[in-house]
Design a protein around this motif. Structure first.
Motif, PDB file in Angstrom:
ATOM      1  N   MET A   1     -27.729  -5.831  -3.370  1.00 46.30           N
ATOM      2  CA  MET A   1     -26.739  -4.830  -3.045  1.00 46.30           C
ATOM      3  C   MET A   1     -25.574  -5.507  -2.342  1.00 46.30           C
ATOM      4  N   SER A   2     -24.383  -5.100  -2.693  1.00 46.56           N
ATOM      5  CA  SER A   2     -23.191  -5.574  -2.005  1.00 46.56           C
ATOM      6  C   SER A   2     -22.340  -4.360  -1.633  1.00 46.56           C
ATOM      7  N   ILE A   3     -21.383  -4.593  -0.742  1.00 44.13           N
ATOM      8  CA  ILE A   3     -20.494  -3.523  -0.291  1.00 44.13           C
ATOM      9  C   ILE A   3     -19.067  -3.910  -0.643  1.00 44.13           C
ATOM     10  N   SER A   4     -18.357  -2.996  -1.288  1.00 48.46           N
ATOM     11  CA  SER A   4     -16.929  -3.163  -1.557  1.00 48.46           C
ATOM     12  C   SER A   4     -16.222  -1.939  -0.993  1.00 48.46           C
ATOM     13  N   ALA A   5     -14.894  -1.990  -0.945  1.00 45.26           N
ATOM     14  CA  ALA A   5     -14.157  -0.876  -0.337  1.00 45.26           C
ATOM     15  C   ALA A   5     -12.768  -0.748  -0.956  1.00 45.26           C
ATOM     16  N   ARG A   6     -12.210   0.436  -0.801  1.00 47.49           N
ATOM     17  CA  ARG A   6     -10.807   0.696  -1.152  1.00 47.49           C
ATOM     18  C   ARG A   6     -10.241   1.627  -0.096  1.00 47.49           C
ATOM     19  N   VAL A   7      -9.018   1.337   0.350  1.00 48.64           N
ATOM     20  CA  VAL A   7      -8.376   2.126   1.397  1.00 48.64           C
ATOM     21  C   VAL A   7      -7.034   2.642   0.879  1.00 48.64           C
ATOM     22  N   ILE A   8      -6.840   3.951   1.023  1.00 48.59           N
ATOM     23  CA  ILE A   8      -5.605   4.607   0.591  1.00 48.59           C
ATOM     24  C   ILE A   8      -4.995   5.317   1.793  1.00 48.59           C
ATOM     25  N   ASP A   9      -3.684   5.176   1.964  1.00 47.56           N
ATOM     26  CA  ASP A   9      -2.950   5.921   2.987  1.00 47.56           C
ATOM     27  C   ASP A   9      -2.633   7.279   2.374  1.00 47.56           C
ATOM     28  N   SER A  10      -3.297   8.315   2.837  1.00 47.65           N
ATOM     29  CA  SER A  10      -3.150   9.638   2.219  1.00 47.65           C
ATOM     30  C   SER A  10      -1.827  10.324   2.566  1.00 47.65           C
ATOM     31  N   THR A  11      -1.061   9.770   3.514  1.00 50.21           N
ATOM     32  CA  THR A  11       0.244  10.374   3.816  1.00 50.21           C
ATOM     33  C   THR A  11       1.264  10.085   2.719  1.00 50.21           C
ATOM     34  N   ASN A  12       1.056   8.959   2.019  1.00 54.64           N
ATOM     35  CA  ASN A  12       2.003   8.619   0.949  1.00 54.64           C
ATOM     36  C   ASN A  12       1.310   8.299  -0.373  1.00 54.64           C
ATOM     37  N   GLY A  13      -0.015   8.333  -0.388  1.00 54.63           N
ATOM     38  CA  GLY A  13      -0.766   8.082  -1.617  1.00 54.63           C
ATOM     39  C   GLY A  13      -0.785   6.635  -2.055  1.00 54.63           C
ATOM     40  N   CYS A  14      -0.451   5.727  -1.164  1.00 50.91           N
ATOM     41  CA  CYS A  14      -0.381   4.301  -1.503  1.00 50.91           C
ATOM     42  C   CYS A  14      -1.588   3.530  -0.990  1.00 50.91           C
TER      43      CYS A  14
END
Length: 121
Positions: A1-14
Motif C-alpha cells: 500500500m502506498s499513499i498519494s495525494a492531490r490538493v486543490i484550492d477551492s476558492t479558485n479551483g486551482c
C-alpha cells in the motif's frame, strides 16, 4: 500500500503547487516522520512512502498556513492534519484535499489508470 495525494484550492479551483506535505507513522505514541515532499504543479504527490507501508496509523500534515500566507490571504488553519488507519488492505490510498482560507474537506479519491501509468501519482 502506498499513499498519494492531490490538493486543490477551492476558492479558485486551482491545484495547490509547491505545498509542503509530511507523512508520519505512529510508533508507540510518537509520530516520527516517514517522508517529506511538496506537491507538483498539478497539486499532486505520487507515492509518499519510500516503500510499501505496514499496517498502522499514519498522518499527513499539509502546510496550508504558509500557502495562504505566501499569497497574503488570511487563513484559519496553519496545518491540515489527515489521520489514516491502514489495516493491511493492499490497495493504494489517494487522499484528496480541498482547502480554502477558512475550511477544508478531504476524501479518499481514485487515481485514474492513465495518471498512474504516466507516473503522475
Amino acid at each position: 500500500m502506498s499513499i498519494s495525494a492531490r490538493v486543490i484550492d477551492s476558492t479558485n479551483g486551482c491545484p495547490v503547487a509547491d505545498l509542503a506535505v509530511t507523512l508520519h507513522a505512529r510508533d508507540h505514541g510518537d509520530w516520527p516522520v516517514v517522508a517529506r515532499t511538496r506537491t507538483d504543479s498539478a497539486g499532486t504527490i505520487g507515492s509518499l512512502s519510500p516503500g510499501p507501508l505496514a499496517p498502522g496509523a499514519y498522518r499527513l500534515v499539509f502546510d496550508t498556513g504558509d500557502y495562504f500566507a505566501e499569497r497574503a490571504v488570511d487563513s484559519l488553519y496553519a496545518e491540515v492534519i489527515v489521520s489514516l488507519h491502514h489495516q493491511g488492505d493492499p490497495s493504494d490510498l489517494h487522499i484528496q484535499l480541498l482547502v480554502s482560507p477558512f475550511s477544508y474537506t478531504t476524501y479518499r479519491g481514485h487515481v485514474p489508470a492513465t495518471a498512474r501509468a504516466a507516473g503522475r501519482v
